[in-house]
Design a protein around this motif. Structure first.
Motif, short mmCIF file in Angstrom:
data_model
loop_
_atom_site.label_atom_id
_atom_site.label_comp_id
_atom_site.label_asym_id
_atom_site.label_seq_id
_atom_site.Cartn_x
_atom_site.Cartn_y
_atom_site.Cartn_z
N ALA A 55 -18.46 -0.67 8.12
CA ALA A 55 -17.75 -0.20 9.52
C ALA A 55 -17.48 1.12 9.18
CB ALA A 55 -16.51 -0.99 9.37
N GLY A 56 -17.93 2.08 8.29
CA GLY A 56 -17.89 3.36 8.08
C GLY A 56 -16.47 3.93 7.51
N GLY A 57 -15.91 3.08 6.67
CA GLY A 57 -14.76 3.17 6.00
C GLY A 57 -14.76 3.21 4.54
N ARG A 58 -15.74 3.60 3.99
CA ARG A 58 -16.05 3.70 2.39
C ARG A 58 -15.02 4.23 1.79
NH1 ARG A 58 -20.14 2.85 -1.11
NH2 ARG A 58 -19.98 3.89 -3.02
N ALA A 59 -14.27 3.75 0.57
CA ALA A 59 -13.14 4.16 0.04
C ALA A 59 -13.46 5.18 -0.96
CB ALA A 59 -12.43 2.69 -0.58
N ARG A 60 -12.65 6.24 -1.01
CA ARG A 60 -12.94 7.42 -1.97
C ARG A 60 -11.83 7.28 -3.02
NH1 ARG A 60 -9.11 11.11 -1.13
NH2 ARG A 60 -7.94 11.22 0.82
N ARG A 61 -10.98 6.42 -2.84
CA ARG A 61 -9.88 6.36 -3.86
C ARG A 61 -9.36 4.71 -3.78
NH1 ARG A 61 -3.69 7.20 -3.73
NH2 ARG A 61 -3.02 7.40 -5.81
N LEU A 62 -9.20 4.19 -4.89
CA LEU A 62 -8.94 2.51 -5.02
C LEU A 62 -7.58 2.59 -6.14
CD1 LEU A 62 -10.19 0.12 -3.53
CD2 LEU A 62 -11.26 -0.34 -5.82
N VAL A 63 -6.66 1.73 -5.40
CA VAL A 63 -5.55 1.61 -6.20
C VAL A 63 -5.12 0.08 -6.47
CG1 VAL A 63 -2.99 2.53 -6.60
CG2 VAL A 63 -4.56 3.68 -5.36
N TRP B 22 6.94 9.26 -5.99
CA TRP B 22 8.03 8.28 -6.47
C TRP B 22 7.27 7.10 -7.54
CZ3 TRP B 22 11.60 5.08 -3.02
CH2 TRP B 22 12.50 6.13 -2.43
N ASN B 23 5.67 7.00 -7.49
CA ASN B 23 5.25 6.07 -8.17
C ASN B 23 3.95 6.67 -8.88
OD1 ASN B 23 4.42 3.64 -9.54
ND2 ASN B 23 3.90 2.66 -7.58
N PRO B 24 3.99 7.54 -9.88
CA PRO B 24 2.64 8.14 -10.37
C PRO B 24 1.66 6.98 -10.76
CG PRO B 24 4.21 8.49 -11.71
CD PRO B 24 4.97 7.67 -10.83
N VAL B 25 0.37 7.62 -10.84
CA VAL B 25 -0.82 6.88 -11.61
C VAL B 25 -0.40 7.03 -12.85
CG1 VAL B 25 -3.14 6.54 -11.98
CG2 VAL B 25 -2.41 7.07 -9.69
N ILE B 26 -0.57 5.90 -13.79
CA ILE B 26 -0.56 6.00 -15.23
C ILE B 26 -1.78 5.81 -15.87
CG2 ILE B 26 1.74 5.53 -15.44
CD1 ILE B 26 1.45 2.58 -16.09
N ALA B 27 -2.82 5.03 -15.14
CA ALA B 27 -3.85 4.68 -16.13
C ALA B 27 -5.03 4.46 -14.84
CB ALA B 27 -3.99 3.45 -16.74
N THR B 28 -6.42 4.53 -15.44
CA THR B 28 -7.67 4.27 -14.58
C THR B 28 -8.49 3.23 -15.25
OG1 THR B 28 -7.25 6.43 -13.48
CG2 THR B 28 -9.34 5.35 -13.18
N VAL B 29 -8.85 2.49 -14.65
CA VAL B 29 -9.77 1.37 -15.17
C VAL B 29 -11.20 1.90 -14.64
CG1 VAL B 29 -10.91 -1.05 -15.06
CG2 VAL B 29 -8.16 -0.43 -14.90
N GLU B 30 -11.93 2.37 -15.52
CA GLU B 30 -13.44 2.73 -15.18
C GLU B 30 -14.42 1.44 -15.47
OE1 GLU B 30 -14.25 5.57 -14.31
OE2 GLU B 30 -12.54 6.89 -14.45
N ALA C 47 0.90 -1.20 -0.06
CA ALA C 47 -0.24 -0.09 0.06
C ALA C 47 0.93 1.31 -0.10
CB ALA C 47 -0.86 -0.01 1.15
N GLU C 48 1.89 1.17 0.69
CA GLU C 48 2.90 2.21 0.80
C GLU C 48 3.46 2.60 -0.63
OE1 GLU C 48 5.36 5.31 2.82
OE2 GLU C 48 3.73 4.36 3.37
N SER C 49 3.87 1.64 -1.47
CA SER C 49 4.34 1.64 -2.65
C SER C 49 3.42 2.35 -3.83
CB SER C 49 4.76 0.25 -3.15
OG SER C 49 3.56 -0.33 -3.76
N VAL C 50 2.20 2.19 -3.49
CA VAL C 50 1.29 3.13 -4.35
C VAL C 50 0.57 4.27 -3.85
CG1 VAL C 50 0.80 0.86 -5.81
CG2 VAL C 50 -0.51 1.51 -3.94
N GLY C 51 1.19 4.66 -2.51
CA GLY C 51 0.82 6.18 -1.92
C GLY C 51 -0.54 5.82 -1.55
N VAL C 52 -0.79 4.68 -0.95
CA VAL C 52 -2.24 4.76 -0.17
C VAL C 52 -1.70 5.11 1.39
CG1 VAL C 52 -3.87 3.37 0.65
CG2 VAL C 52 -3.45 3.04 -1.73
N ARG C 53 -2.01 6.23 1.60
CA ARG C 53 -1.45 6.86 3.15
C ARG C 53 -2.52 7.64 3.81
NH1 ARG C 53 4.41 8.71 0.29
NH2 ARG C 53 4.93 6.83 -0.58
N ALA C 54 -3.44 8.28 2.92
CA ALA C 54 -4.31 9.07 3.43
C ALA C 54 -5.69 8.47 3.78
CB ALA C 54 -4.51 10.31 2.47
#
Length: 493
Positions: free
Chosen positions: A387-395, A446-454, A245-252
């Motif tokens: 649980a009250g943790g709805r994801a607003r960003r999925l990587v 370090w590891n930018p997003v290059i595509a998004t699957v819709e 998760a750290e490697s793809v910037g999932v921190r917030a």
């Protein structure tokens, strides 16, 4: 430069990364797990963890020596977990390591400790229910079934802390990994609790540190064994999925990772604990952060199994399965081929292929397996929302992101877009980021997003009905699955 090395379920990987996030070298070693009995899954810590770490460290150190441009400033390690590696006072393993939730040997001890401490009290204090993922029941299993090992045990190690001890001589465990030693760690107090002594009386517990803290430096003995420089700073590290998760910037808070690997794993970051009986609640990688986590017992393991049966390579199977319509022409798969972890916590769940006809071929089967795993991802995401943790960003990350079909199916089934980062090397890159963070480096770019699957709304509507039937299929067949699992346990050699 920074080194990151990860010990995974099926391979160990390492990277050498510049201060700007450029990967200049990679190394990998494949291995397998040992399954001496049904429900037992183990690694030989010397032959797998230490031997492969040494090989990768030596290979990457040689590359660094050839480059000779920047100083080597830090190392972090991660590994599969939570694991139980009992060791003596010198850190020598006393038996093979008992792996994470795929090892289901301690079902009796799970029930016992739950009854003794109370399911509600465990969930409120530890953030997770007792399950095959928890270390506590496995410690009690060890005391009951291998008392001579338990009597000699003086260290509770995992893959990362075993390597940290070998490199630095320090007996230390990161807070995140400790928070998965349920019921021994108090999630809100962020410390060991008195329940640890109830689970493993007399066992000296490791000192606690955060994954980005420097906990020691490479000793002369370790340097001679690995090729690493004497005095290299070593961070505490963490469990591999969180390093991924750290490697793809999932921190917030609100950000989540879906890891497509041998097993499917999801991690979502929170600002406060949100216990749920079907999920794991843990400390995050940094102080004052928490996570909800979910893990399916199989994902890529099932695709490997199917490919072994039907032949061909993955590229051909993906192309063929992409031609099959959503729903796989009336096939439905429960992917519980090794039981299921979250949100069922049912080690005796079993795989089911429903709807087979003579008209179905390998393409239908392959797509149906991918869809079944996608239904499992949706089931876990719905539990996180409860649980009250709805994801607003999925990587998305991991080997399963390649080819595009699997990620498209997951987005169609869940109705959620998934970001694809430039680098899917995973936990090893996350380890290098932890090492850099310990050195004060900002790794956010370090590891930018290059595509998004819709997601495709038209396909999503079709998948809604299949998902409902997926949930019903487990409910309506669970008694049969448990009967068959009992027979498998009884008849196993």
């Amino acid at each position: 430069m920074y080194l990151g090395i990860d010990i995974g379920t099926a391979s160990s990987k390492g990277v050498l990364v510049t201060r700007d996030g450029l990967i200049v070298a990679r190394a990998e070693r494949a291995h397998s797990v040992s399954t001496p009995r049904p429900g037992w899954v183990e690694h030989d810590a010397e032959a797998v963890w230490w031997a492969e770490f040494r090989a990768i460290a030596a290979e990457l150190s040689a590359v660094f020596a050839e480059l000779g441009t920047e100083p080597l400033a830090g190392l972090a390690v991660s590994g599969i977990g939570p694991c139980l590696l009992p060791a003596d006072a010198s850190g020598t393993p006393l038996r093979p390591a008992i792996l994470y939730g795929v090892d289901t040997r301690a079902t009796t001890e799970i029930a016992e400790l739950t009854a003794e401490l109370g399911a509600g009290a465990i969930l409120a204090r530890c953030g997770s229910p007792l399950s095959s993922q928890a270390v506590g029941p496995k410690l009690r299993w060890l005391a009951r079934h291998e008392p001579e090992v338990a009597a000699e045990m003086r260290m509770l190690l995992m893959a990362s802390s075993f390597l940290v001890h070998r490199l630095t001589g320090r007996y230390v465990l990161d807070h995140h990994s400790a928070s998965q030693c349920t019921p021994m760690y108090d999630l809100r107090a962020q410390d060991w609790s008195e329940w640890a002594q109830a689970v493993a009386p007399g066992l000296p517990l490791p000192e606690l540190a955060w994954p980005t803290e420097i906990v020691g430096h490479v000793t002369e003995k370790a340097a001679a064994a690995t090729g690493l420089p004497v005095g290299l700073p070593v961070a505490a590290g963490a469990i591999d999925a969180w390093a991924e998760a750290e490697s793809v910037g999932v921190r917030a808070p609100g950000e989540a990772m879906v890891m497509y690997g041998t097993t499917m794993f999801l991690v979502q970051v929170l600002t406060d604990p949100r216990p749920h009986p079907g999920l794991w609640g843990t400390c995050g990688l940094r102080p004052d952060t928490y996570t909800l986590a979910a893990g399916m017992a199989t994902s890529g393991a099932v695709t490997d199994w199917l490919r072994g049966l039907v032949g061909g390579d993955y590229g051909d199977l993906v192309v063929e399965a992409d031609r099959v319509p959503p729903g796989s022409t009336g096939l439905l798969v429960l992917p519980y081929f090794a039981g299921e972890r979250t949100p069922l916590f049912d080690p005796d769940a079993r795989g089911i292929l429903a709807g087979l006809t003579l008209a179905h071929g390998r393409a239908h089967l392959y797509r149906a397996v991918l869809e079944g795993i996608a239904y499992g991802v949706r089931h876990n995401l719905e539990a996180m929302t409860e649980a009250g943790g709805r994801a607003r960003r999925l990587v998305a990350v991991g080997g399963g992101t390649k080819g595009g079909l699997w990620t498209r199916i997951v987005s169609d089934v869940t109705g959620l877009p998934q970001e694809i980062p430039a680098e899917t090397m995973g936990a090893a890159l996350g380890d290098a980021m932890l090492a850099a963070a310990a050195d004060g480096v900002d790794t956010s770019g370090w590891n930018p997003v290059i595509a998004t699957v819709e997601p495709d709304p038209g396909r999503g509507a079709d998948y809604d009905e299949f998902y409902r039937r997926y949930r019903e299929l487990y409910r309506d067949t669970v008694d049969i699955a448990h009967f068959l699992a009992a027979r498998q346990h009884r008849d196993a050699p």
